[in-house]
Design an enzyme around this catalytic site. Structure first.
Site, PDB file in Angstrom:
ATOM      1  N   HIS A 209      27.373   1.283   4.952  1.00  0.00           N
ATOM      2  CA  HIS A 209      27.455   0.232   3.923  1.00  0.00           C
ATOM      3  C   HIS A 209      28.866  -0.042   3.423  1.00  0.00           C
ATOM      4  CE1 HIS A 209      27.705   3.496   0.986  1.00  0.00           C
ATOM      5  NE2 HIS A 209      28.194   2.592   0.155  1.00  0.00           N
TER       6      HIS A 209
HETATM    7  C1  UD1 Z   1      28.492   0.203  -4.378  1.00  0.00           C
HETATM    8  C2  UD1 Z   1      29.751   1.018  -4.688  1.00  0.00           C
HETATM    9  C3  UD1 Z   1      29.853   2.188  -3.735  1.00  0.00           C
HETATM   10  C4  UD1 Z   1      28.534   2.959  -3.621  1.00  0.00           C
HETATM   11  C5  UD1 Z   1      27.425   1.994  -3.247  1.00  0.00           C
HETATM   12  C6  UD1 Z   1      26.099   2.684  -3.081  1.00  0.00           C
HETATM   13  C7  UD1 Z   1      31.587  -0.383  -5.569  1.00  0.00           C
HETATM   14  C8  UD1 Z   1      32.923  -0.963  -5.267  1.00  0.00           C
HETATM   15  N1  UD1 Z   1      30.958   0.222  -4.544  1.00  0.00           N
HETATM   16  O1  UD1 Z   1      28.732  -0.467  -3.159  1.00  0.00           O
HETATM   17  O2  UD1 Z   1      30.856   3.067  -4.218  1.00  0.00           O
HETATM   18  O3  UD1 Z   1      28.658   3.945  -2.616  1.00  0.00           O
HETATM   19  O4  UD1 Z   1      27.344   1.002  -4.264  1.00  0.00           O
HETATM   20  O5  UD1 Z   1      25.088   1.834  -2.610  1.00  0.00           O
HETATM   21  O6  UD1 Z   1      31.120  -0.468  -6.680  1.00  0.00           O
HETATM   22  N2  UD1 Z   1      23.149  -6.044  -3.020  1.00  0.00           N
HETATM   23  C9  UD1 Z   1      21.849  -6.468  -3.009  1.00  0.00           C
HETATM   24  N3  UD1 Z   1      20.940  -5.828  -3.766  1.00  0.00           N
HETATM   25  C10 UD1 Z   1      21.264  -4.771  -4.561  1.00  0.00           C
HETATM   26  C11 UD1 Z   1      22.615  -4.344  -4.576  1.00  0.00           C
HETATM   27  C12 UD1 Z   1      23.532  -4.989  -3.798  1.00  0.00           C
HETATM   28  O7  UD1 Z   1      21.489  -7.412  -2.327  1.00  0.00           O
HETATM   29  O8  UD1 Z   1      20.418  -4.213  -5.248  1.00  0.00           O
HETATM   30  C13 UD1 Z   1      24.133  -6.740  -2.193  1.00  0.00           C
HETATM   31  C14 UD1 Z   1      24.902  -7.760  -2.997  1.00  0.00           C
HETATM   32  O9  UD1 Z   1      24.766  -8.967  -2.366  1.00  0.00           O
HETATM   33  C15 UD1 Z   1      26.334  -7.307  -2.936  1.00  0.00           C
HETATM   34  C16 UD1 Z   1      26.371  -6.313  -1.809  1.00  0.00           C
HETATM   35  O10 UD1 Z   1      25.049  -5.832  -1.642  1.00  0.00           O
HETATM   36  O11 UD1 Z   1      27.212  -8.366  -2.726  1.00  0.00           O
HETATM   37  C17 UD1 Z   1      27.274  -5.178  -2.131  1.00  0.00           C
HETATM   38  O12 UD1 Z   1      26.937  -4.652  -3.396  1.00  0.00           O
HETATM   39  P1  UD1 Z   1      28.079  -4.191  -4.415  1.00  0.00           P
HETATM   40  O13 UD1 Z   1      27.479  -4.003  -5.732  1.00  0.00           O
HETATM   41  O14 UD1 Z   1      29.246  -5.091  -4.287  1.00  0.00           O
HETATM   42  O15 UD1 Z   1      28.582  -2.801  -3.867  1.00  0.00           O
HETATM   43  P2  UD1 Z   1      27.937  -1.790  -2.818  1.00  0.00           P
HETATM   44  O16 UD1 Z   1      28.353  -2.116  -1.454  1.00  0.00           O
HETATM   45  O17 UD1 Z   1      26.478  -1.608  -3.059  1.00  0.00           O
END
Ligand code: UD1
Length: 371
Positions: A209
């Site tokens: 991820h």
């Molecule tokens: C975040 C943390 C990372 C952690 C990870 C665990 C940061 C910079 N990174 O990364 O340290 O290891 O969480 O999972 O904060 N999304 C969904 N549904 C959700 C959550 C996210 O669809 O419930 C999608 C969103 O479109 C988003 C993408 O996933 O743009 C990434 O999510 P984001 O919150 O930016 O960070 P993570 O990659 O989850």
């Protein structure tokens, strides 16, 4: 002590669970301590959030800021504004932030500007790779915090090197507390291995991820290696992070999974722990899973160029293989011939993650701040 815990992403709920149990024990024995739980809404899918609160019996958040996703700047800025408002309203004695996500840095910055003491759980981790958003969050949060709770001796040394030693305390890793607590529940309640038709010890688990690894060309390369592994060795189960799922669906539409590569929805904590416990091998770019694998005795291959959890490598439970096909395959071959005894490794390494009482020690340190 009126604490305010700020969480928003999956790995933080796991750490919060251990802290909440320790708070409940103190409160029950008459210590005046309470925690106001703020969910930023960074992770909002029920499978990324609600399931953790339910399975780990974490008290429901007192408030959900419903920030959702966005670019790093926009997401963090929205959190900062909302958390500042809340802090002005509630004036807690301390703000507690967890790990290295955008929710962590937003909580720490909002509190520090208002002179509310900041406690950082899982302080001092460094990958020394500034391309990772998490590394920027860690460094910034540590320098903003008043009390730095280090999970490992390496983390303590990192803090000392940055002249943060006087504010740091080694407490051990709250995730060890969580795994010990949840593994019994997982063994009792999870049927995931049976549901997926897997045989214990005869499959691998993989997760991807990180931002760099979900760039389409990088992700395609990693998925191709997993395909090979699934064709030649064992079935590979891949619980997909929503971001990874979206990149596969939209940018890699021509890529196809081999029959024994099982792409599935994100798992709850108990299913994930049991799947890991029974797995022959983990391939991952997650920080938390590297440790959870170590704690339950599953060999790990880290799909990054570096790890913050050097203790798992030194104890012989984790190979840092990067993302090239050749190195990953060599690591898989290593684990095909090499058994790994986690209990022995942990004893020999001198319990670098503490002894499973990190949450209790965390509360001791937080209460000591007031004296
Ligand atoms: C975040 C943390 C990372 C952690 C990870 C665990 C940061 C910079 N990174 O990364 O340290 O290891 O969480 O999972 O904060 N999304 C969904 N549904 C959700 C959550 C996210 O669809 O419930 C999608 C969103 O479109 C988003 C993408 O996933 O743009 C990434 O999510 P984001 O919150 O930016 O960070 P993570 O990659 O989850």
């Amino acid at each position: 002590m009126r604490m305010m815990s700020i969480v928003g992403a999956r790995p933080q709920f796991v750490k919060l669970a251990a802290v909440c149990r320790a708070i409940a024990r103190r409160a029950a024995s008459g210590v005046p301590i309470e925690d106001f739980i703020v969910h930023t809404g960074q992770h909002y899918d029920p499978g990324m959030s609600d399931v953790f609160f339910r399975e780990l019996a974490i008290p429901a958040p007192d408030i959900d800021l419903e920030i959702g996703s966005g670019t790093h700047g926009a997401q963090t800025a929205r959190m900062l504004e909302a958390i500042e408002r809340l802090l002005l309203e509630r004036r807690p004695d301390a703000v507690v932030v967890y790990g290295d996500t955008n929710s962590t840095v937003a909580g720490a910055l909002a509190a520090a500007k208002l002179h509310v003491p900041v406690v950082h759980i899982e302080a001092g981790l460094r990958s020394h790779n500034r391309r990772m958003p998490e590394e920027i969050n860690r460094v910034t949060t540590d320098h903003l915090s008043d009390l730095l709770l280090a999970p490992t001796p390496t983390a303590m040394r990192n803090l000392e090197r940055e002249a943060l030693g006087p504010r740091a305390v080694f407490v051990g890793d709250v995730m060890l507390d969580s795994v010990r607590h949840a593994l019994t529940l997982a063994n009792e309640r999870s049927r995931i291995v049976e549901e997926l038709g897997l045989q214990p010890g005869r499959y691998a688990v993989a997760t991807i991820h990180r931002a760099d690894n979900t760039e389409p060309p990088a992700l395609r390369g990693l998925l191709d290696v997993l395909n090979e592994l699934a064709c030649e060795a064992w079935p590979v189960v891949v619980p997909l992070h929503p971001r990874t799922e979206r990149v596969i669906r939209t940018e890699l539409a021509d890529w196809a999974a081999a029959p024994h590569l099982r792409l599935i929805a994100p798992l709850g904590y108990l299913d994930m722990l049991r799947l890991l416990k029974c797995s022959r091998l983990l391939l991952t770019d997650s920080g938390g899973l590297q440790k959870e694998a170590f704690f339950v005795g599953c060999p790990c291959i880290t799909l990054r160029e570096e790890t913050e959890w050097e203790e798992t490598v030194a104890a012989g439970g984790n190979l840092v293989a990067g993302t090239s096909r050749g190195r990953i395959r060599a690591a898989v071959e290593h684990w095909a011939r090499t058994p790994f005894d986690a209990d022995r490794a942990m004893r020999q390494a001198g319990s670098p993650f503490g002894s499973g009482d990190a949450a209790e020690r965390t509360i001791d340190a937080v209460l000591a701040m007031q004296r």
